[in-house]
Design a protein around this motif. Structure first.
Motif, short mmCIF file in Angstrom:
data_model
loop_
_atom_site.label_atom_id
_atom_site.label_comp_id
_atom_site.label_asym_id
_atom_site.label_seq_id
_atom_site.Cartn_x
_atom_site.Cartn_y
_atom_site.Cartn_z
N ASP A 120 -26.90 32.41 7.95
CA ASP A 120 -26.71 31.04 8.41
C ASP A 120 -27.27 30.85 9.81
OD1 ASP A 120 -25.76 28.39 8.20
OD2 ASP A 120 -23.99 28.91 9.37
N TRP A 121 -27.82 29.69 10.06
CA TRP A 121 -28.30 29.29 11.39
C TRP A 121 -27.58 27.99 11.75
CZ3 TRP A 121 -33.23 30.78 13.92
CH2 TRP A 121 -33.79 31.95 13.37
N SER A 122 -27.03 27.91 12.95
CA SER A 122 -26.40 26.67 13.40
C SER A 122 -26.62 26.51 14.90
CB SER A 122 -24.90 26.67 13.08
OG SER A 122 -24.24 27.72 13.78
N ALA A 123 -26.43 25.30 15.37
CA ALA A 123 -26.62 25.01 16.79
C ALA A 123 -25.56 24.04 17.26
CB ALA A 123 -28.01 24.44 17.04
N ALA A 124 -25.14 24.21 18.50
CA ALA A 124 -24.19 23.30 19.13
C ALA A 124 -24.39 23.37 20.63
CB ALA A 124 -22.76 23.70 18.78
N VAL A 125 -24.13 22.27 21.30
CA VAL A 125 -24.18 22.26 22.76
C VAL A 125 -22.80 22.67 23.26
CG1 VAL A 125 -24.56 20.87 24.81
CG2 VAL A 125 -25.98 20.50 22.79
#
Length: 185
Positions: A165-170
């Motif tokens: 899985d790849w995810s992004a968040a600030v």
């Protein structure tokens, strides 16, 4: 005699002033962003170099976790300038969309609607790739207006109980890209 000398000084001043004005106009014209101009080509190259640096950082972190085996976790920090500036991306590539992900055994970072890794049929390259040590199922993240932060924290872990899985968040002032690898899982 003084009158002739004053006229000569004024003429010399006007000549020097005119030359300086022409040089200033030329330099201002050469640094503006016109399609196909030297500065636009330089901007494209700077963005591609930044893409390569980010792809290398991600691939290197994945390689480190892969080498350590299941249960491993590693964090890497990266800085970007151009990939977080939608105006620069728009001027260089006509789009501010940034894609980060993996495909096969490659990590890619690209700008634009269509990711192009080779100069095929006159289309200009807008994506760079870096090899990683295993074959991915093909995951990625799309940022429609460039990266949301210039400071990036890349967290890669190998948790065998989870799918890739790849995810992004600030998080705070960082764009946190979290990747779970699961080779063979």
């Amino acid at each position: 005699m003084k009158l002739v000398r004053r006229g000569q000084v004024s003429l010399e001043f006007m000549l020097v002033f005119g030359i300086m004005l022409v040089l200033m106009l030329y330099s201002v014209n050469s640094v503006t962003f016109k399609e196909g101009s030297t500065s636009t080509e330089t901007l494209k190259m700077q963005v591609l170099l930044e893409e390569k640096s980010l792809a290398n950082a991600i691939a290197g972190t994945i390689a480190q976790v892969y080498a350590q085996g299941p249960g491993a976790k590693s964090t890497t920090y990266a800085k970007v300038t151009y990939l977080a500036e939608p105006d620069y991306l728009q001027k260089a590539f006509g789009s501010a969309k940034v894609s980060v992900g993996s495909s096969g055994n490659l990590v890619f970072v690209g700008v634009g609607d269509n990711l192009i890794t080779e100069d095929a049929n006159g289309a200009e390259k807008n994506t760079v790739t870096t090899e990683m040590p295993y074959t991915s199922k093909g995951k990625g993240i799309l940022f429609p207006d460039g990266l949301p932060s210039k400071s990036i924290r890349i967290i890669v872990e190998w948790d065998p109980s989870r799918d890739e899985d790849w995810s992004a968040a600030v998080v705070g002032s960082y764009l946190e890209i979290t990747i779970n690898i699961n080779p063979g899982g």
